[in-house]
Design an enzyme around this catalytic site. Sequence first.
Site, PDB file in Angstrom:
ATOM      1  CG  LEU A   1      -1.903   1.380   1.296  1.00  8.81           C
ATOM      2  CD1 LEU A   1      -2.446   1.384   0.216  1.00  8.81           C
ATOM      3  CD2 LEU A   1      -2.312   1.153   3.185  1.00  8.81           C
TER       4      LEU A   1
ATOM      5  CE1 TYR B   1      -0.807  -5.649  11.068  1.00  9.87           C
ATOM      6  CE2 TYR B   1      -3.351  -6.767  10.893  1.00  9.87           C
ATOM      7  CZ  TYR B   1      -1.526  -6.076  10.703  1.00  9.87           C
ATOM      8  OH  TYR B   1      -2.427  -4.952   9.007  1.00  9.87           O
TER       9      TYR B   1
ATOM     10  CE  LYS C   1      -1.887  -1.987  11.624  1.00 11.87           C
ATOM     11  NZ  LYS C   1      -1.082  -1.212  11.046  1.00 11.87           N
TER      12      LYS C   1
END
Length: 359
Positions: A98, A241, A245
């Site tokens: 990204l 993860y 986040k």
Amino acid sequence: MDPLNLVPYLPRAEWSLGPGDQGWLAMLGQVLKEYQTCTRRRSLLRARVMDCITSTAILPLLLGCVGVFGLCKLLRWLRTGACVQNAVVVITGATSGLGRECVRVFHAAGAKLVLCGRNAEALEELTRELAASRATEVQTHKPCTVTFDLTDPGAIVGAAAEILQCFGYVDVLINNAGVSYRGTIMDTSLDVDKRVMETNYFGPVALTKALLPSMIRRRKGHIVAISSIQGKISVPFRSAYAASKHATQAFFDCLRAEVEQHDIEVTVVSPGYIHTNLSLNAVTADGSKYGVMDETTAQGRNPSQVAQDVLAAVGKKKKDVVLADVAPSLAVYLRTLAPRLFFSLMASRARKERKPKHC
């Protein structure tokens, strides 16, 4: 004898037109003819009315609505591009996934880019690629590159100073760099948890804190955190993860409230699955590379589309953006409205998956 058995032997009546019936038939024919005539007249009148309405009112109205909608889309697109034209935009994790697509999109919009990553050669190659691209109508600028590792706290302060030296200030900081994870909590060493948190949370936080004073002095700036839908909902076998986040979401939500008085914008973008190499480069419970393209990742959104959404979020100064399919988006609300049902579904998913493959 049963009377019903006599029915076949009874004489059958035969019907024939009499003198009086001719008049009735003629009258009936006349009524049918008038009915058909009226029906044709009604159909013709209805068709004329519809033609009149379509030609004089509805069609121009529809065309006008389409025109206004298209004009609004065009103005919104121009405004989105104009907001970053000549603005200094810093992008971490710029060489892949990204981040690389964000580089292309913001470069095409005329931003002055500072590309950050761990691989100096990859950054230089990306710079040459941008210089060779001419598919834009706005003036573009040669990017600067700054090489450093987000997991190295001692390198971030120096990297921030180098970033500020490129153009003298920063308008937009896009914290994009990150690493994914696959594994069970029981099998995962604490070092792996720390490694994921260093990359996804502490690194972006440290860089943000290093650049924030310059934004406050100018009373201008926009900080973007590329989080994940798993920053709002947690799924099995993604503990490190999802935790990083969730922490990212909480930190930048607090930051938004604190820096509003300094006219600084903060945006948290939470994408769903994106078709990148994120799962290939994910770490496992023992710290090794996962090396597998998950089916969900392979079927994820095109990263270039997500990059356009990031640009739009910056242009519209959005606070919180969820870029996910219907199911994950509903799960976000389900966790709040029906937590018992949500956690039951997550437990069911964990029992079904048992353990991620190749972990």
